[in-house]
Design a protein around this motif. Structure first.
Motif, PDB file in Angstrom:
ATOM      1  N   LEU A  34       0.858  -1.182   0.000  1.00 25.09           N
ATOM      2  CA  LEU A  34       0.000   0.000   0.000  1.00 25.09           C
ATOM      3  C   LEU A  34       0.891   1.227   0.000  1.00 25.09           C
ATOM      4  CD1 LEU A  34      -2.689   1.598   0.533  1.00 25.09           C
ATOM      5  CD2 LEU A  34      -2.248   1.246   2.954  1.00 25.09           C
ATOM      6  N   LEU A  35       0.650   2.130  -0.934  1.00 24.86           N
ATOM      7  CA  LEU A  35       1.420   3.370  -0.965  1.00 24.86           C
ATOM      8  C   LEU A  35       0.465   4.537  -1.128  1.00 24.86           C
ATOM      9  CD1 LEU A  35       3.215   1.094  -2.883  1.00 24.86           C
ATOM     10  CD2 LEU A  35       4.903   2.799  -2.160  1.00 24.86           C
ATOM     11  N   THR A  36       0.598   5.504  -0.230  1.00 30.40           N
ATOM     12  CA  THR A  36      -0.250   6.682  -0.293  1.00 30.40           C
ATOM     13  C   THR A  36       0.357   7.795   0.543  1.00 30.40           C
ATOM     14  OG1 THR A  36      -2.414   7.606   0.315  1.00 30.40           O
ATOM     15  CG2 THR A  36      -1.683   5.690   1.576  1.00 30.40           C
ATOM     16  N   PRO A  37       0.222   9.035   0.092  1.00 29.53           N
ATOM     17  CA  PRO A  37       0.680  10.137   0.924  1.00 29.53           C
ATOM     18  C   PRO A  37      -0.377  10.551   1.962  1.00 29.53           C
ATOM     19  CG  PRO A  37       0.086  10.917  -1.270  1.00 29.53           C
ATOM     20  CD  PRO A  37      -0.212   9.461  -1.240  1.00 29.53           C
ATOM     21  N   HIS A  38      -1.527   9.898   1.951  1.00 31.72           N
ATOM     22  CA  HIS A  38      -2.635  10.317   2.823  1.00 31.72           C
ATOM     23  C   HIS A  38      -2.813   9.346   3.989  1.00 31.72           C
ATOM     24  CE1 HIS A  38      -3.642  13.173  -0.327  1.00 31.72           C
ATOM     25  NE2 HIS A  38      -3.498  12.180  -1.181  1.00 31.72           N
ATOM     26  N   ASP A  39      -2.420   9.801   5.181  1.00 35.28           N
ATOM     27  CA  ASP A  39      -2.420   8.906   6.342  1.00 35.28           C
ATOM     28  C   ASP A  39      -3.810   8.397   6.704  1.00 35.28           C
ATOM     29  OD1 ASP A  39       0.265   9.181   6.472  1.00 35.28           O
ATOM     30  OD2 ASP A  39       0.253  10.705   8.055  1.00 35.28           O
ATOM     31  N   GLY A  40      -4.818   9.264   6.539  1.00 34.72           N
ATOM     32  CA  GLY A  40      -6.180   8.867   6.892  1.00 34.72           C
ATOM     33  C   GLY A  40      -6.652   7.701   6.036  1.00 34.72           C
ATOM     34  N   LEU A  41      -6.424   7.814   4.753  1.00 37.85           N
ATOM     35  CA  LEU A  41      -6.841   6.755   3.831  1.00 37.85           C
ATOM     36  C   LEU A  41      -6.024   5.477   4.082  1.00 37.85           C
ATOM     37  CD1 LEU A  41      -8.633   5.910   1.507  1.00 37.85           C
ATOM     38  CD2 LEU A  41      -7.000   6.931  -0.096  1.00 37.85           C
ATOM     39  N   ALA A  42      -4.738   5.653   4.356  1.00 35.05           N
ATOM     40  CA  ALA A  42      -3.884   4.490   4.662  1.00 35.05           C
ATOM     41  C   ALA A  42      -4.461   3.744   5.854  1.00 35.05           C
ATOM     42  CB  ALA A  42      -2.464   4.941   4.967  1.00 35.05           C
ATOM     43  N   HIS A  43      -4.824   4.487   6.866  1.00 35.10           N
ATOM     44  CA  HIS A  43      -5.362   3.889   8.083  1.00 35.10           C
ATOM     45  C   HIS A  43      -6.629   3.085   7.783  1.00 35.10           C
ATOM     46  CE1 HIS A  43      -6.352   3.543  12.317  1.00 35.10           C
ATOM     47  NE2 HIS A  43      -7.580   3.883  11.987  1.00 35.10           N
ATOM     48  N   GLN A  44      -7.515   3.685   6.992  1.00 37.03           N
ATOM     49  CA  GLN A  44      -8.774   2.995   6.667  1.00 37.03           C
ATOM     50  C   GLN A  44      -8.541   1.726   5.836  1.00 37.03           C
ATOM     51  OE1 GLN A  44     -11.602   5.736   4.899  1.00 37.03           O
ATOM     52  NE2 GLN A  44     -11.034   7.301   6.369  1.00 37.03           N
ATOM     53  N   LEU A  45      -7.611   1.801   4.908  1.00 33.58           N
ATOM     54  CA  LEU A  45      -7.344   0.623   4.069  1.00 33.58           C
ATOM     55  C   LEU A  45      -6.657  -0.487   4.868  1.00 33.58           C
ATOM     56  CD1 LEU A  45      -6.335   2.446   0.784  1.00 33.58           C
ATOM     57  CD2 LEU A  45      -8.236   0.838   1.029  1.00 33.58           C
TER      58      LEU A  45
ATOM     59  N   ALA B 242      -9.286  -2.153   6.989  1.00 34.69           N
ATOM     60  CA  ALA B 242     -10.106  -3.069   6.173  1.00 34.69           C
ATOM     61  C   ALA B 242      -9.319  -4.334   5.855  1.00 34.69           C
ATOM     62  CB  ALA B 242     -10.539  -2.369   4.892  1.00 34.69           C
ATOM     63  N   SER B 243      -8.037  -4.160   5.581  1.00 32.33           N
ATOM     64  CA  SER B 243      -7.175  -5.290   5.259  1.00 32.33           C
ATOM     65  C   SER B 243      -7.131  -6.289   6.417  1.00 32.33           C
ATOM     66  CB  SER B 243      -5.777  -4.743   4.943  1.00 32.33           C
ATOM     67  OG  SER B 243      -4.790  -5.687   5.203  1.00 32.33           O
ATOM     68  N   LYS B 244      -7.019  -5.767   7.625  1.00 34.57           N
ATOM     69  CA  LYS B 244      -6.986  -6.615   8.829  1.00 34.57           C
ATOM     70  C   LYS B 244      -8.318  -7.322   9.028  1.00 34.57           C
ATOM     71  CE  LYS B 244      -4.198  -6.509  12.725  1.00 34.57           C
ATOM     72  NZ  LYS B 244      -2.846  -6.030  12.537  1.00 34.57           N
ATOM     73  N   GLN B 245      -9.402  -6.552   8.926  1.00 34.72           N
ATOM     74  CA  GLN B 245     -10.739  -7.131   9.124  1.00 34.72           C
ATOM     75  C   GLN B 245     -10.996  -8.273   8.148  1.00 34.72           C
ATOM     76  OE1 GLN B 245     -12.594  -3.154   8.692  1.00 34.72           O
ATOM     77  NE2 GLN B 245     -13.968  -3.788  10.331  1.00 34.72           N
ATOM     78  N   ALA B 246     -10.575  -8.055   6.894  1.00 35.87           N
ATOM     79  CA  ALA B 246     -10.907  -9.001   5.835  1.00 35.87           C
ATOM     80  C   ALA B 246      -9.857 -10.109   5.693  1.00 35.87           C
ATOM     81  CB  ALA B 246     -11.059  -8.262   4.510  1.00 35.87           C
TER      82      ALA B 246
ATOM     83  N   PRO C  19      -7.282  -8.150  -4.345  1.00 37.02           N
ATOM     84  CA  PRO C  19      -7.745  -7.826  -3.000  1.00 37.02           C
ATOM     85  C   PRO C  19      -9.245  -7.488  -2.961  1.00 37.02           C
ATOM     86  CG  PRO C  19      -6.782  -5.875  -3.972  1.00 37.02           C
ATOM     87  CD  PRO C  19      -6.929  -6.900  -5.061  1.00 37.02           C
ATOM     88  N   VAL C  20     -10.076  -8.350  -3.527  1.00 33.80           N
ATOM     89  CA  VAL C  20     -11.524  -8.090  -3.511  1.00 33.80           C
ATOM     90  C   VAL C  20     -12.040  -7.972  -2.073  1.00 33.80           C
ATOM     91  CG1 VAL C  20     -13.790  -9.076  -4.048  1.00 33.80           C
ATOM     92  CG2 VAL C  20     -11.983  -9.138  -5.759  1.00 33.80           C
ATOM     93  N   ALA C  21     -11.568  -8.850  -1.191  1.00 33.13           N
ATOM     94  CA  ALA C  21     -12.052  -8.830   0.192  1.00 33.13           C
ATOM     95  C   ALA C  21     -11.683  -7.518   0.880  1.00 33.13           C
ATOM     96  CB  ALA C  21     -11.506 -10.023   0.967  1.00 33.13           C
ATOM     97  N   LEU C  22     -10.442  -7.092   0.691  1.00 30.93           N
ATOM     98  CA  LEU C  22      -9.980  -5.829   1.287  1.00 30.93           C
ATOM     99  C   LEU C  22     -10.826  -4.654   0.790  1.00 30.93           C
ATOM    100  CD1 LEU C  22      -6.232  -4.669   1.333  1.00 30.93           C
ATOM    101  CD2 LEU C  22      -8.116  -3.094   1.039  1.00 30.93           C
ATOM    102  N   LEU C  23     -10.987  -4.577  -0.521  1.00 26.04           N
ATOM    103  CA  LEU C  23     -11.702  -3.436  -1.112  1.00 26.04           C
ATOM    104  C   LEU C  23     -13.174  -3.436  -0.713  1.00 26.04           C
ATOM    105  CD1 LEU C  23     -10.113  -3.536  -4.683  1.00 26.04           C
ATOM    106  CD2 LEU C  23      -9.709  -1.792  -2.929  1.00 26.04           C
ATOM    107  N   THR C  24     -13.789  -4.603  -0.729  1.00 24.35           N
ATOM    108  CA  THR C  24     -15.206  -4.673  -0.358  1.00 24.35           C
ATOM    109  C   THR C  24     -15.378  -4.280   1.107  1.00 24.35           C
ATOM    110  OG1 THR C  24     -15.454  -6.474  -1.940  1.00 24.35           O
ATOM    111  CG2 THR C  24     -17.262  -6.132  -0.408  1.00 24.35           C
ATOM    112  N   GLN C  25     -14.471  -4.754   1.959  1.00 29.27           N
ATOM    113  CA  GLN C  25     -14.527  -4.388   3.382  1.00 29.27           C
ATOM    114  C   GLN C  25     -14.389  -2.876   3.550  1.00 29.27           C
ATOM    115  OE1 GLN C  25     -14.843  -6.653   6.164  1.00 29.27           O
ATOM    116  NE2 GLN C  25     -15.436  -4.668   6.990  1.00 29.27           N
ATOM    117  N   PHE C  26     -13.453  -2.300   2.823  1.00 28.44           N
ATOM    118  CA  PHE C  26     -13.249  -0.842   2.874  1.00 28.44           C
ATOM    119  C   PHE C  26     -14.553  -0.118   2.508  1.00 28.44           C
ATOM    120  CE2 PHE C  26     -12.242   2.963   0.256  1.00 28.44           C
ATOM    121  CZ  PHE C  26     -11.697   3.768   1.245  1.00 28.44           C
TER     122      PHE C  26
END
Ligand code: BES
Ligand code: MN
Ligand code: ZN
Length: 500
Positions: free
Chosen positions: A393-404, A407-411, A484-491
């Motif tokens: 995962l690469l992003t300059p946005h910490d908030g979005l990183a946190h949410q993804l 979701a990754s952990k949950q899924a 990563p269908v599970a990750l994205l759907t969870q997000f």
């Protein structure tokens, strides 16, 4: 295959098979204890005799137990009671499903969903039970004339909840598990298709199919001419060496009020990556039919959320093209003008993913997105860095990183954030254009993301590199994972009741 929820005690189930767990050190799970009680200690006797130790994945089929209505009981080893975690639970479910299926069991009632799993609840156990079952039973035999007819016998699986108060939670788990499994299957089926069948047009047409299936989905397909009018010259350069021209599929899912900003998902859809004139060696080329796995995952995710009717607006974009060498192919040294106006010096025609994605990232601005996530089998370096089980995962946005990452952990669809500090941007400097498409030998996953970031200034953006996780390393022809269908759907599930 259908999944059901029920409460009740194991001896009272009238079914072909009841599945209960036993732990190491001859410890019985709750359901096993109950069976032991009604059978006057039959299970404990078997354990004491050493017929099953309870190690993870060990099995023992029992028939006609006294006081038990089901014909058969499957005992499955669950390891040490206090060590049961998500990985061992998945292994136990997999072994259970393989065993039931191989033994020709049509239906079963599973008490494993009651087991206490470290850091996970019953919702998770049921949902994961469904996802793992579908994953275990998946076969890709579309092109085999001689099908293995024993392939799926198991048709009905019921998970047990301890009491009725859990019913609402359990039904949600079934809905989520079913939807995610459906999306994963679509993703796998599509990604496993060979490149002579799954051409850019074919891939885009699958998005059209989705629109025919779900009323809240509308698909538009842009052809070569339309992409030219949009000035997507970088995207088109990649496609120009192939007889199969580029298509961009736009999948609009409108699950809620139009005023809500959409989340845009962009999938890399290179139906075959030969490397272009910077041709890959043959061993590296094998498996490059999977270079559209990002697009397949976007499609699968859209299907999952549409089947759940999620109240959210999402736009999926499949960037379909084929990267081939030809006399009219783009060349190393070519300078391309991207849709954004920025110019790129092509140093390697095998770094094609970023050249396709950059124009689509610019295009995404017009949707005034809440955020944009691109999903791509972008760099071999990602496999060196994280292997085959963790996406980058690469992003300059910490908030979005946190949410993804949440979701990754949950899924249970693992991802790890890599840095993208400004200093890496220097590696893209070109002497004759605004940038090169090659960051040099070091930190290839990061420099690829840095390249993409130059086209995302107008919105919140994240990039998922799935080069290692989209397909299994041991199976070059049949190995799509659906990630990563599970990750994205969870997000998206999380975002659909997300109140900022
Ligand atoms: N599709 C590949 C990345 C890839 C490699 C995916 C192996 C899955 C398995 C991508 O287009 C590519 O060729 N990347 C090059 C980039 C390089 C030329 C900067 C790579 O990783 O070698
Ligand atoms: Mn490539
Ligand atoms: Zn590629």
């Amino acid at each position: 295959m259908d999944f059901f929820i029920k409460s009740g005690s194991p001896e009272k189930q009238r079914c072909a098979c009841v599945v209960v767990g036993v732990y190491e050190m001859r410890r019985l799970s709750c359901a096993a204890k109950q069976l032991d009680k009604v059978s006057d200690g039959y299970l404990s006797t078997l354990l004491h005799q050493g017929n099953i130790e309870g190690k993870i994945g060990q099995i023992l089929f029992l028939q006609q137990i006294k006081g038990v209505l089901s014909k058969r009981v499957l005992l499955i080893g669950c390891g040490k009671e206090h060590e049961l975690n998500e990985a061992s639970y998945q292994e136990i479910i997999k072994k259970t499903i393989q065993t039931l299926n191989e033994n020709g069991t049509l239906e079963a009632i599973c008490f494993l969903s009651e087991l206490p799993i470290k850091e996970r609840n019953n919702y998770w156990a049921i949902r994961q039970g469904i996802e793992k079952t579908k994953d275990t039973l998946y076969v890709f035999d579309k092109f085999k004339n001689k099908k293995n007819h024993k392939k799926q016998i198991l048709r009905k699986l019921t998970f047990i909840i301890t009491d009725r108060s859990q019913l609402k939670m359990a039904n949600l788990a079934v809905a989520h598990g079913n939807a995610i499994s459906l999306g994963i299957k679509t993703c796998k089926d599509l990604a496993n298709l060979p490149a002579n069948i799954c051409t850019p047009l074919y891939l885009a047409e699958q998005a059209q199919q989705l629109a025919n299936q779900y009323p809240k989905i509308n698909t538009t397909i842009l052809n070569n001419q339309a992409l030219k009018e949009l000035k997507m010259y970088s995207y088109l350069a990649v496609a120009q060496g192939s007889i199969n021209s580029a298509y961009l599929a736009l999948i609009h899912y409108e699950g809620t009020n139009k005023t809500q900003k959409p989340i845009v998902l962009i999938g890399k859809g290179i139906t075959f990556d030969s490397g272009g004139l910077s041709l890959k060696r043959s061993s590296a080329m094998l498996g490059m039919k999977y270079d559209m796995a990002g697009a397949a995952a976007v499609l699968g995710t859209l299907q999952a959320i549409a089947s759940l009717n999620l109240p959210i607006n999402v736009i999926g974009i499949l960037a379909c093209a084929e990267n081939m060498p030809a006399s009219n192919a783009y060349r190393p040294g070519d300078i391309l003008t991207t849709m954004s106006g920025q110019t790129v010096e092509v140093l390697d025609t095998d770094a094609e993913g970023r050249l396709v994605l950059c124009d689509v990232l610019t295009y995404a601005e017009r949707f005034k997105p809440d955020c944009v996530i691109d999903i791509a089998t972008l760099t071999g370096a990602c496999i060196s860095a994280l292997g085959h089980n963790i996406s980058a995962l690469l992003t300059p946005h910490d908030g979005l990183a946190h949410q993804l990452l949440k979701a990754s952990k949950q899924a249970v669809d693992k991802a790890w954030q890599l840095p993208m500090d400004d200093e890496y941007q220097k590696l893209l400097e070109s002497s004759c254009a605004d940038m090169t498409n090659l960051g040099g030998n070091a930190a290839g996953t990061i420099t690829a993301a840095c390249f993409l970031s130059r086209f995302t200034a107008k919105y919140t953006w994240a990039h998922l590199d799935i080069a290692g996780t989209a397909c299994s390393p041991n199976d070059p022809s049949n190995g799509a994972t659906g990630r990563p269908v599970a990750l994205l759907t969870q997000f998206l599930i999380n975002r659909s009741d997300y109140q900022p």
